[in-house]
Design a protein around this motif. Structure first.
Motif, short mmCIF file in Angstrom:
data_model
loop_
_atom_site.label_atom_id
_atom_site.label_comp_id
_atom_site.label_asym_id
_atom_site.label_seq_id
_atom_site.Cartn_x
_atom_site.Cartn_y
_atom_site.Cartn_z
N THR A 1 41.95 34.32 33.45
CA THR A 1 40.70 33.91 34.13
C THR A 1 39.84 35.11 34.46
OG1 THR A 1 41.84 32.05 35.14
CG2 THR A 1 39.80 32.76 36.22
N TRP A 2 40.45 36.15 35.01
CA TRP A 2 39.62 37.27 35.49
C TRP A 2 39.26 38.27 34.40
CZ3 TRP A 2 36.84 36.10 39.34
CH2 TRP A 2 37.30 35.20 40.29
N LEU A 3 40.10 38.32 33.32
CA LEU A 3 39.67 39.14 32.17
C LEU A 3 38.45 38.50 31.54
CD1 LEU A 3 43.04 40.13 30.40
CD2 LEU A 3 41.49 41.65 31.64
N THR A 4 38.45 37.18 31.45
CA THR A 4 37.29 36.47 30.89
C THR A 4 36.07 36.69 31.77
OG1 THR A 4 38.72 34.83 29.89
CG2 THR A 4 36.42 34.18 30.22
N ASP A 5 36.27 36.59 33.09
CA ASP A 5 35.15 36.79 34.03
C ASP A 5 34.53 38.18 33.85
OD1 ASP A 5 33.81 36.10 36.82
OD2 ASP A 5 34.63 38.11 37.01
N HIS B 1 44.06 42.96 25.00
CA HIS B 1 45.52 42.97 25.01
C HIS B 1 46.04 44.06 25.96
CE1 HIS B 1 49.62 43.84 23.54
NE2 HIS B 1 49.64 42.54 23.28
N ASP B 2 45.46 45.26 25.85
CA ASP B 2 45.94 46.37 26.69
C ASP B 2 45.69 46.11 28.17
OD1 ASP B 2 46.72 47.60 24.44
OD2 ASP B 2 45.14 49.13 24.41
N TYR C 1 45.44 43.22 29.55
CA TYR C 1 46.32 42.11 29.93
C TYR C 1 47.71 42.65 30.29
CZ TYR C 1 47.74 37.11 29.57
OH TYR C 1 48.17 35.83 29.81
N THR C 2 48.26 43.48 29.39
CA THR C 2 49.62 43.96 29.63
C THR C 2 49.65 44.94 30.82
OG1 THR C 2 49.30 45.56 27.87
CG2 THR C 2 50.54 43.61 27.31
N GLU C 3 48.57 45.70 30.98
CA GLU C 3 48.49 46.59 32.14
C GLU C 3 48.57 45.76 33.44
OE1 GLU C 3 44.59 48.08 32.86
OE2 GLU C 3 45.25 49.62 34.28
N TRP C 4 47.83 44.65 33.43
CA TRP C 4 47.77 43.78 34.63
C TRP C 4 49.14 43.14 34.89
CZ3 TRP C 4 42.38 41.29 35.57
CH2 TRP C 4 42.27 40.86 36.90
N LEU C 5 49.80 42.71 33.79
CA LEU C 5 51.14 42.12 33.95
C LEU C 5 52.10 43.15 34.57
CD1 LEU C 5 51.76 40.15 30.61
CD2 LEU C 5 51.68 39.20 32.93
N GLY C 6 52.00 44.40 34.07
CA GLY C 6 52.88 45.46 34.59
C GLY C 6 52.60 45.72 36.07
N TYR C 7 51.31 45.66 36.44
CA TYR C 7 50.91 45.88 37.83
C TYR C 7 51.51 44.79 38.72
CZ TYR C 7 47.58 46.04 41.78
OH TYR C 7 46.99 46.08 43.02
N PHE C 8 51.39 43.54 38.30
CA PHE C 8 51.96 42.44 39.09
C PHE C 8 53.48 42.58 39.17
CE2 PHE C 8 48.54 38.82 38.98
CZ PHE C 8 47.75 39.57 39.83
#
Ligand SMILES: C[S@@+](CC[C@H](N)C(=O)[O-])C[C@H]1O[C@@H](n2cnc3c(N)ncnc32)[C@H](O)[C@@H]1O
Length: 422
Positions: free
Chosen positions: A346-350, A360-361, A363-370
């Motif tokens: 949602t927020w990458l699209t925003d 992709h990068d 997205y995975t950065e954000w997953l790692g952060y969470f």
């Protein structure tokens, strides 16, 4: 953008009224499909409705015959418009202020100004903001100090706000100034703050154009911020502008804060309208923890928020911890919960990253952060804090993912009264 003088604001407001750049005529001109299309960020249906209205087959110069169409194209559709079509507007002022740019015979809106009208409480006027990004799927980079216009979240907060008459109100993180437009109708004094100076400039223009806080609209009940008490704007982060001593207190605090939990970015790259550089949901926690020091006796704070869900820990436990020992009631309504993937998408699209090579990068950065913070989900909803003066504050948590009848503000007010009577 620089500010318009008071005279220029008056000229612009008069011009808008004379060409009918007001909510109802605009909606009529673009039609229902056009309106719904703009809600999906597409201009085609609205543009076709204007074509038909102008008998567009005669050529673009004919737009000069229809100043309302021209203003709609300029601001709502972001189309270049013949300068001649805008002769009713104070163009010299608009160009000098950087609101409209002129290139040869054509003008383009640099800053968005659009009519605003709420059927809920009658707040109306014009809202000034940065132009809508991603119109018609055109992806542009969002500037870090971007000022958001009226969003679905703005409307949610406006509709959940109790409109009882109050002495003082605070609009924390005012952005384009839309919440203050409403508050000025029922608060004797309104202070609007933002950390972003561009937001304060735009809010000031929104409020001046809309005559908020300068007109006495008390005929329908609530005491408006009367003549001589315009909305006061202050720059600063969170409660910084009210620290005192003594700390300033308010009967009503409303906030739709920048609650997006993004991975850390240097301040210069951060999207100020949605992220504030705190870790996880630290910004929302800071707002909630700050409220008790700034609520007047009996006062209420209404906050739209996202908060993190950490593994198996009930989120209710964490949020209760934020107000422990502070003497305020807390009522939380969880409206939606997302898993981390839905949230990130949602927020990458925003941010306009759909289709971008860095999707992709990021997205995975954000997953790692969470993962590092132990965040396994995100809840979204409404937080209401009240200084009810109880020795044992009332804490109440519920999930209500179903539809609600808007505006829900009166029901929230009645719930508060129910708690007080209990
Ligand atoms: C989501 S926008 C809400 C704007 C407006 N109140 C509304 O309802 O549409 C959040 C606003 O908070 C501002 N903001 C960001 N960080 C802030 C901070 N630390 N203190 C105060 N305001 C902040 C942003 O500049 C932005 O205008």
């Amino acid at each position: 953008m620089s500010l318009l003088s008071i005279d220029a604001v008056d000229r612009l407001r008069d011009a808008f009224r004379s060409i009918g750049y007001l909510t109802d005529p605009v909606l009529e001109a673009i039609g229902e499909q056009g309106q719904r299309g703009l809600g999906r960020n597409t201009t085609v249906a609205a543009s076709c409705a204007l074509d038909a209205r102008e008998n567009w087959g005669k050529g673009i110069a004919e737009a000069a015959q229809d100043p309302l169409s021209a203003a709609i194209r300029l601001w709502l559709l972001r189309q270049p418009v013949p300068v001649a079509a805008l002769s009713a507007l104070p163009m010299e002022d608009l160009v000098a202020a950087g609101i409209v740019a002129v290139d040869g015979d054509l003008a383009l809106g640099e800053v968005d100004i659009r009519p605003y009208g709420s059927p809920d409480d009658g707040a109306d006027g014009w809202v000034v903001s940065d132009p809508t990004p991603g119109l018609d799927r055109v992806i542009t980079r969002t500037r870090p100090d971007y000022v958001l216009g009226v969003s679905p979240a703005s409307t949610s907060l406006a509709q959940m706000t109790s409109r009882r008459r109050v002495g003082s109100a605070l609009d924390l993180g005012c952005g384009c100034g839309v919440q203050s437009l409403h508050l000025a109708r029922h608060a004797g004094r309104v202070i609007a703050t933002d950390v972003n100076p561009r937001a304060l400039e735009m809010a000031e223009l929104t409020l001046a154009l809309s005559e908020a806080g300068t007109a006495d609209s008390s005929d329908d009940g609530p005491a408006a911020a009367s003549a001589g008490h315009p909305v006061e704007l202050r720059q600063g982060s969170l409660f910084e502008p009210f620290c005192g001593p003594p700390a300033e207190r308010f009967d009503l605090i409303v906030s739709n804060p920048p609650y997006v939990m993004s991975p850390p970015r240097p301040a210069a790259e951060r999207l100020t309208y949605r992220e504030a550089g705190f870790e996880g949901d630290g910004l929302v926690e800071a707002v909630v923890r700050g409220v008790p020091d700034h609520l007047a006796e009996g006062g209420t704070a209404q906050i739209l928020a996202n908060w993190a869900v950490l593994g198996d820990q009930p989120w209710q436990e964490r949020l209760a911890g934020w107000v422990a020992g502070r003497g305020c009631d807390l009522w939380v309504v969880e409206r939606e919960s997302l898993d981390v993937h839905e949230y990130i998408e949602t927020w990458l699209t925003d941010a306009g990253l759909d289709g971008s090579p860095c999707w992709h990068d990021r997205y995975t950065e954000w997953l790692g952060y969470f993962a590092r913070l132990g965040i396994t989900g995100v809840s979204m909803g409404w937080l209401t804090l009240t200084d009810a003066g109880r020795s044992q504050p009332d804490l109440s948590f519920e999930s209500w993912p179903w539809a609600i009848q808007q505006p829900v503000g009166p029901a929230i007010g009645q719930h508060r009264e129910g708690v007080d009577d209990a």
